[in-house]
Design a protein around this motif. Sequence first.
Motif, short mmCIF file in Angstrom:
data_model
loop_
_atom_site.label_atom_id
_atom_site.label_comp_id
_atom_site.label_asym_id
_atom_site.label_seq_id
_atom_site.Cartn_x
_atom_site.Cartn_y
_atom_site.Cartn_z
N ASP A 1 0.92 -1.03 -0.06
CA ASP A 1 0.36 0.09 -0.27
C ASP A 1 0.95 1.28 0.17
OD1 ASP A 1 0.92 -0.15 2.52
OD2 ASP A 1 -0.70 0.33 3.32
N CYS A 2 2.17 0.92 0.16
CA CYS A 2 3.01 2.07 -0.04
C CYS A 2 3.93 2.20 -1.67
CB CYS A 2 2.91 2.87 0.85
SG CYS A 2 4.78 1.96 1.95
N ALA A 3 4.43 3.82 -1.55
CA ALA A 3 6.18 3.71 -2.35
C ALA A 3 6.90 5.23 -1.89
CB ALA A 3 5.75 3.32 -3.72
N ARG A 4 7.54 4.56 -0.81
CA ARG A 4 8.48 5.91 -0.03
C ARG A 4 9.19 6.28 -0.27
NH1 ARG A 4 4.92 4.88 6.11
NH2 ARG A 4 3.00 5.67 4.45
N ARG A 5 9.86 7.04 -0.44
CA ARG A 5 11.65 7.54 -0.55
C ARG A 5 12.36 8.23 0.60
NH1 ARG A 5 15.36 7.92 -3.74
NH2 ARG A 5 13.83 8.09 -4.95
N VAL A 6 12.91 7.67 1.40
CA VAL A 6 14.09 7.96 2.01
C VAL A 6 15.08 8.29 1.31
CG1 VAL A 6 15.50 7.30 3.99
CG2 VAL A 6 12.56 5.51 3.32
N GLU A 7 15.19 9.77 2.05
CA GLU A 7 16.54 10.54 1.36
C GLU A 7 18.21 9.86 2.76
OE1 GLU A 7 16.48 13.03 -1.27
OE2 GLU A 7 13.78 12.62 -0.55
N SER A 8 18.75 10.16 1.34
CA SER A 8 20.09 10.22 1.67
C SER A 8 20.97 11.28 2.09
CB SER A 8 21.25 9.42 0.32
OG SER A 8 21.18 10.88 -0.41
N CYS B 1 29.24 0.09 0.97
CA CYS B 1 28.42 0.83 1.39
C CYS B 1 27.00 0.19 1.24
CB CYS B 1 28.60 1.95 0.60
SG CYS B 1 29.53 3.28 0.99
N GLY B 2 26.41 -0.63 1.18
CA GLY B 2 25.42 -1.45 0.76
C GLY B 2 25.23 -2.23 1.21
N ASP B 3 26.50 -3.34 1.99
CA ASP B 3 26.23 -3.77 2.95
C ASP B 3 26.11 -3.18 4.38
OD1 ASP B 3 27.14 -6.00 1.08
OD2 ASP B 3 29.10 -6.16 1.57
N ALA B 4 26.53 -1.91 4.40
CA ALA B 4 26.08 -1.20 5.17
C ALA B 4 25.02 -0.88 5.56
CB ALA B 4 27.09 -0.34 5.69
N MET C 1 22.57 -2.38 5.08
CA MET C 1 22.00 -3.93 5.01
C MET C 1 21.64 -4.31 6.56
SD MET C 1 20.12 -7.28 3.84
CE MET C 1 20.44 -9.04 3.85
N GLY C 2 23.36 -4.49 6.79
CA GLY C 2 23.78 -4.13 8.45
C GLY C 2 22.45 -3.75 9.32
N ALA C 3 22.35 -2.29 8.58
CA ALA C 3 21.34 -1.57 9.54
C ALA C 3 20.13 -1.80 10.04
CB ALA C 3 22.27 0.08 9.13
N VAL C 4 19.71 -2.25 8.52
CA VAL C 4 18.32 -2.79 8.23
C VAL C 4 17.86 -3.64 8.83
CG1 VAL C 4 16.59 -3.53 6.95
CG2 VAL C 4 18.10 -1.18 6.15
N LEU C 5 19.17 -4.22 9.03
CA LEU C 5 19.05 -5.85 9.93
C LEU C 5 18.55 -5.40 11.64
CD1 LEU C 5 21.71 -7.52 8.46
CD2 LEU C 5 19.22 -8.47 8.93
N ALA C 6 19.93 -4.65 11.97
CA ALA C 6 19.81 -3.91 13.36
C ALA C 6 18.14 -3.03 13.37
CB ALA C 6 20.97 -3.34 13.75
N GLY C 7 18.08 -2.31 12.65
CA GLY C 7 16.68 -1.68 12.54
C GLY C 7 15.55 -2.55 12.86
N LEU C 8 15.07 -3.77 12.09
CA LEU C 8 14.55 -4.70 12.06
C LEU C 8 14.26 -5.49 13.60
CD1 LEU C 8 14.23 -6.23 8.78
CD2 LEU C 8 12.89 -3.99 10.26
N ALA C 9 15.10 -5.75 13.80
CA ALA C 9 15.27 -6.15 15.06
C ALA C 9 15.34 -6.26 16.26
CB ALA C 9 16.89 -7.27 16.04
N SER C 10 15.19 -4.42 16.71
CA SER C 10 14.54 -3.80 17.93
C SER C 10 13.46 -3.18 17.24
CB SER C 10 16.15 -2.26 17.80
OG SER C 10 17.32 -2.89 17.40
N GLY C 11 12.67 -3.72 16.82
CA GLY C 11 10.88 -3.32 16.44
C GLY C 11 10.99 -1.67 15.44
N TYR C 12 12.08 -1.73 14.43
CA TYR C 12 11.77 -0.07 13.65
C TYR C 12 10.80 -0.97 13.05
CZ TYR C 12 15.96 1.91 16.38
OH TYR C 12 16.23 2.44 17.74
N GLY D 1 19.86 2.97 7.53
CA GLY D 1 20.72 2.15 6.92
C GLY D 1 21.26 3.98 5.62
N SER D 2 20.26 4.47 6.09
CA SER D 2 20.84 5.50 4.74
C SER D 2 21.66 6.15 5.75
CB SER D 2 20.15 6.24 4.94
OG SER D 2 19.06 6.82 3.47
N CYS D 3 21.71 6.55 6.72
CA CYS D 3 22.87 7.06 7.51
C CYS D 3 24.30 6.37 8.06
CB CYS D 3 22.01 7.73 9.20
SG CYS D 3 23.27 7.70 10.44
N VAL D 4 23.73 5.33 8.15
CA VAL D 4 25.33 4.16 8.74
C VAL D 4 26.04 3.63 7.11
CG1 VAL D 4 25.89 1.74 9.14
CG2 VAL D 4 24.05 3.01 10.22
#
Length: 329
Positions: free
Chosen positions: A253-260, A271-274, A276-287, A296-299
Amino acid sequence: MSTENPKLEERRARVEALLRGIEKERRIGVIGSMNADYTIDVPHLPAPGETVRGGEVRLLPGGKSSNQAACAALLGASVSMFGLVGKDDNGSFLLERLGRAGVDVTGVARAGRPTGTTLIAVDAAGENAIAYAPGANDLLDAAFVRAAEELLDCDVVGLCLETPLNSVRVAAARCHEAGAQVLLNYSPCSEPPSRDLAQSVDVLLVNEHELAQLTGLPEGGPWAEAQDALLDMGFSEALVTTGPRGSMVLGEDCARRVESFEVRACDTTGCGDAFMGAVLAGLASGYSLREAAELGSCVSAFAALGHGAQASYGTADQVVDALRQGLLG
């Protein structure tokens, strides 16, 4: 912190809160590739048949899955790595570096084949060209996955395609059935995914070039059509990285941009792996997926400040310091 741009300051504060909120309670399992990266700086990437004189060769820890595990652990998540390295010095080097990053490596076995290796040339603008010899990674088969029982105890599982595809299918199916949230980085992209693999994946991660390969649509959109194409394949949610334009969060139900985050890049390797790693950490933290993508953009921007892949990753405190110093804009 500068107050010249209130919107940017607000975003930095929001991402800092995400970095501070990473938890160890839920466990991340990453199964896949581990490589020794031989990296050389060159004035420009060589054209076919061209020899370019560069600087000294650096040996750095790498491999997509290993990078992703290290990044998530450095940020403060609880991470276990499952994979294969050789019985050589490079294998010992990779295990030592992962352990130093805080990754549990008891799920990594030593194989009778050389450790996976990459040869990386990095130009003056931070862009790279990579050649890859999989080595022990090619021995990560379905039997290895089925024997990795501790993988089924993980809450979030990260996969990529630097190991045999059948092992990825088996890992995704087993972990999804066990109740884990499965994040698949469909890279390096070589063939369309089977429907059973897609339906075992909770979140697909690709860059816009890989998305174009998968869907046959042009890079950069139209996002609604890309979203429909992925849904037809069986994927329910996706993250698409778009380089300096950030990323797109695609769902039913969405297509949203997240700025760099703007950064003066030194080396974009890993950088692409960073991300992914940040997204994994975020999902595991309930984000939410969008919050994980912003993290992920920041990391990943922080990773571009240093040389190499894992060698350029930082702890949550180090990334926060870079935010406060205005290095990530």
